[in-house]
Write a protein that holds these residues in place. Structure first.
Motif, PDB file in Angstrom:
ATOM      1  N   ARG A   1     -11.737  17.778 -34.874  1.00  0.00           N
ATOM      2  CA  ARG A   1     -12.095  19.046 -35.506  1.00  0.00           C
ATOM      3  C   ARG A   1     -11.665  20.192 -34.597  1.00  0.00           C
ATOM      4  O   ARG A   1     -11.538  20.018 -33.385  1.00  0.00           O
ATOM      5  CB  ARG A   1     -13.605  19.123 -35.762  1.00  0.00           C
ATOM      6  CG  ARG A   1     -14.087  18.237 -36.912  1.00  0.00           C
ATOM      7  CD  ARG A   1     -15.620  18.219 -36.971  1.00  0.00           C
ATOM      8  NE  ARG A   1     -16.122  17.644 -38.202  1.00  0.00           N
ATOM      9  CZ  ARG A   1     -16.233  16.341 -38.437  1.00  0.00           C
ATOM     10  NH1 ARG A   1     -15.856  15.469 -37.507  1.00  0.00           N
ATOM     11  NH2 ARG A   1     -16.699  15.888 -39.594  1.00  0.00           N
ATOM     12  N   ASP A   2     -11.506  21.356 -35.205  1.00  0.00           N
ATOM     13  CA  ASP A   2     -11.139  22.544 -34.446  1.00  0.00           C
ATOM     14  C   ASP A   2     -12.405  23.125 -33.819  1.00  0.00           C
ATOM     15  O   ASP A   2     -13.137  23.890 -34.459  1.00  0.00           O
ATOM     16  CB  ASP A   2     -10.462  23.570 -35.347  1.00  0.00           C
ATOM     17  CG  ASP A   2      -9.988  24.798 -34.585  1.00  0.00           C
ATOM     18  OD1 ASP A   2     -10.299  24.927 -33.386  1.00  0.00           O
ATOM     19  OD2 ASP A   2      -9.300  25.636 -35.194  1.00  0.00           O
ATOM     20  N   LEU A   3     -12.657  22.779 -32.587  1.00  0.00           N
ATOM     21  CA  LEU A   3     -13.867  23.224 -31.905  1.00  0.00           C
ATOM     22  C   LEU A   3     -13.979  24.738 -31.847  1.00  0.00           C
ATOM     23  O   LEU A   3     -15.090  25.283 -31.748  1.00  0.00           O
ATOM     24  CB  LEU A   3     -13.896  22.652 -30.478  1.00  0.00           C
ATOM     25  CG  LEU A   3     -13.969  21.133 -30.351  1.00  0.00           C
ATOM     26  CD1 LEU A   3     -13.670  20.712 -28.921  1.00  0.00           C
ATOM     27  CD2 LEU A   3     -15.342  20.627 -30.772  1.00  0.00           C
ATOM     28  N   LEU A   4     -12.853  25.422 -31.906  1.00  0.00           N
ATOM     29  CA  LEU A   4     -12.853  26.882 -31.757  1.00  0.00           C
ATOM     30  C   LEU A   4     -13.363  27.593 -33.001  1.00  0.00           C
ATOM     31  O   LEU A   4     -13.750  28.768 -32.927  1.00  0.00           O
ATOM     32  CB  LEU A   4     -11.454  27.390 -31.424  1.00  0.00           C
ATOM     33  CG  LEU A   4     -10.774  26.793 -30.189  1.00  0.00           C
ATOM     34  CD1 LEU A   4      -9.421  27.442 -29.975  1.00  0.00           C
ATOM     35  CD2 LEU A   4     -11.638  26.927 -28.951  1.00  0.00           C
ATOM     36  N   THR A   5     -13.354  26.918 -34.146  1.00  0.00           N
ATOM     37  CA  THR A   5     -13.714  27.595 -35.391  1.00  0.00           C
ATOM     38  C   THR A   5     -14.816  26.921 -36.198  1.00  0.00           C
ATOM     39  O   THR A   5     -15.402  27.567 -37.066  1.00  0.00           O
ATOM     40  CB  THR A   5     -12.474  27.719 -36.300  1.00  0.00           C
ATOM     41  OG1 THR A   5     -11.978  26.417 -36.627  1.00  0.00           O
ATOM     42  CG2 THR A   5     -11.374  28.525 -35.620  1.00  0.00           C
TER      43      THR A   5
END
Length: 566
Positions: A528-532
């Motif tokens: 998963r995109d940890l930043l978003t």
């Protein structure tokens, strides 16, 4: 190169000189393209692609740039997945963690009866007289009452039992273990420890801090084969969580086992091993000389800090406090030694050139550590040796600035906060809790804050630590908004604490911790995109791929990886 290309090169940090006209492609070993690359540098730079040749990163930039300039033996289309530097666990007990996978596992036992059932299952697997070993129990989940030797006697009457609490600072033993160790009502408490006793003065089976060594010293050492099995299990755990470096408190002798794994090309983490602060300077230097004679690659295996203890833990009320515990007004904790003795030992070892890492939980213990480091700085003519406080869990308001001014690192483990919040405020009171687990406060004072897990005290899973750092909530979302939410971090800063800050802690900022040309190609691809993603999604994030020195050492099955994108 036209002006637009120069701008992209500057943004993405490609340190290449590209001749005018059609560029000839350079052959490299691996290309990662079409991703979201969080470089973890100070600017939070994002890119799309990485070129790797051998063990090193050679370029970072857009997919168009990288594919124009390079051709590779293998190209991986990341399909938009997030890439970060490999996790660097800055505080871990790697051998103990591996051994915990082979023994009674009491983490998460919600009741005393559940713990006893797990112990009974292990007893059934052993012959009478064999030691029952394990760790992870937490009496605060059972109502707060200490368990007793009689509880263990019910399920293990013919086997000595030695079980470490989740924090590793209190042990629970049965009657047979006490008898084998010669502990009775006449046995005096050792310095820095306590034998808990009942109303008649008999040992209850709870041994705090150094008192545990009275039994631990007669517990048979694990065999070499058992240790190697444990390390191999631990390495598998590290791979699947994207951990490519560890700063390890397994002790000097464990480097012999790491060396064997290294020679077999099976050591898939970079190890910065710690030595024992308690050892004499002559012995520490002997170990350093012997270690150097083996000629190990320091990028794979090296010695760094001396690990020592100032106090115990909050959970067992053995952390050394400046004032008594709010819920135990006659107790201020158990410092391991006097301030004078600690300072003397720190100064001597700092003069000999050693980096020192001191376990300090309570505000008194943190102040003792800072006082010792201040004296060491003066004795070393102001030389900054990157001394560290491990945990730094409760810090008095005036001492945050001292961390900065003395150049002392606050090595913290964010999942401790969400494990301890059930009772931490009761221990500390409304005022002191403001300086507890205060990683945002530390960073606001420009203190270096490397993150770790403290495995097996806490799970090895770094995603749990990231979640704790950005939410200060337990996995079920409690409390809404977070426990003392002013201490939450951004996800970008939390990742940097597990990567760039951790590399600095072991003097490796020139080799790893950021994704940039020339750095070691230790990378992790996330599901998963940890930043978003929403914070709760961090807990459901998994490692899709772990790259170590340019080599893929872990890859989830294709079906699982593709499903994670939907």
């Amino acid at each position: 190169m036209h002006d637009g290309s120069k701008l992209l090169a500057l943004i993405f940090g490609i340190l290449l000189i590209v001749p005018s006209g059609k560029a000839q492609q350079r052959a490299v070993s691996l290309l990662l393209i079409n991703g979201k690359v969080f470089t973890a540098d100070a600017r939070g730079t994002l890119a799309q692609a990485v070129a790797i040749d051998g063990e090193r990163i050679v370029a970072v930039g857009s997919t168009a740039q990288i594919t124009r300039l390079f051709r590779a033996a293998r190209t991986i289309d990341l399909q938009g997945r997030l890439v970060t530097p490999g996790f660097n666990d800055a505080h871990i007990h790697f051998l103990s963690g591996g051994l915990s996978l082979l023994r009674v596992e009491l983490n998460g036992a919600r009741t005393l009866d559940e713990a006893k059932r797990r112990i009974a299952r292990r007893v059934a697997e052993l012959p009478p007289g064999a030691w029952v070993l394990g760790r992870g129990w937490d009496h605060t989940l059972w109502g707060g009452q200490w368990p007793t030797r009689q509880d263990l006697d019910e399920v293990a009457p013919n086997n000595p039992v030695f079980l470490q609490r989740v924090d590793g600072h209190v042990s629970w033993v049965n009657t047979l273990a006490l008898r084998k160790a010669g502990i009775s009502r006449q046995t005096t408490d050792p310095p820095g420890g306590e034998i808990l006793r009942d109303a008649q003065g008999e040992p209850t089976g709870i041994l705090k801090e150094t008192a545990a060594s009275l039994v631990a010293r007669i517990v048979p050492e694990p065999s070499r084969e058992e240790k190697m099995q444990a390390l191999r299990r631990a390495l598998e755990e590290a791979k699947r969580y994207g951990i490519t470096s560890i700063q390890d408190n397994s002790g000097y002798e464990t480097t012999r086992l790491y060396r064997e794994l290294l020679r077999q090309n099976q050591l898939t983490v970079r190890v910065a091993e710690w030595q024992n602060f308690e050892d004499s300077i002559a012995e520490l230097q002997r170990q350093r000389t012997e270690f150097a004679s083996f000629g190990d690659d320091p990028r794979r295996l090296k010695l760094t800090a001396l690990k020592g203890y100032v106090d115990g833990t909050l959970g067992s009320r053995t952390a050394a406090m400046l004032a008594p515990y709010a819920d135990d007004p006659h107790n201020s904790g158990l410092p391991r030694r006097s301030s004078e003795e600690l300072t003397r030992m720190v100064v001597e070892r700092a003069r000999a050139g050693f980096q020192i890492a001191l376990h300090a939980i309570g505000d008194r213990a943190n102040r003792m550590a800072l006082d010792a480091f201040e004296a060491a700085n003066k004795a070393s003519a102001g030389e900054r040796q990157r001394h560290r406080v491990e945990h730094a869990q409760v810090v008095a308001p005036l001492d945050f600035a001292r961390f900065r001014d003395l150049g002392v690192l606050a090595s913290m483990q964010p999942s401790h906060a969400i494990s301890d919040k059930r009772w931490a405020q009761a221990r500390l009171g409304q005022y002191r809790v403001l300086g507890a687990y205060a990683w945002h406060m530390m960073r606001s004072f420009n203190v270096r804050v490397p993150f770790g897990t403290d495995w097996p005290v806490e799970p090895i899973n770094p995603y749990l630590g990231l979640y704790a750092a950005v939410t200060r909530q337990s996995p079920d979302g409690d409390p809404p908004g977070g426990w003392w939410p002013q201490e939450r971090l951004s996800i970008q800063d939390a990742i940097r604490c597990y990567t760039a800050e951790a590399a600095y802690a072991s003097f490796d900022e020139g080799e790893k911790g950021v994704i940039a040309p020339g750095m070691l190609a230790d990378l992790v691809v996330h599901s998963r995109d940890l930043l978003t993603v929403e914070p709760e999604e961090i807990l459901r994030t998994e490692t899709v791929m772990t790259i170590f020195g340019g080599r893929i050492i872990y890859e989830r099955r294709a079906a699982e990886s593709n499903a994670s994108l939907r």
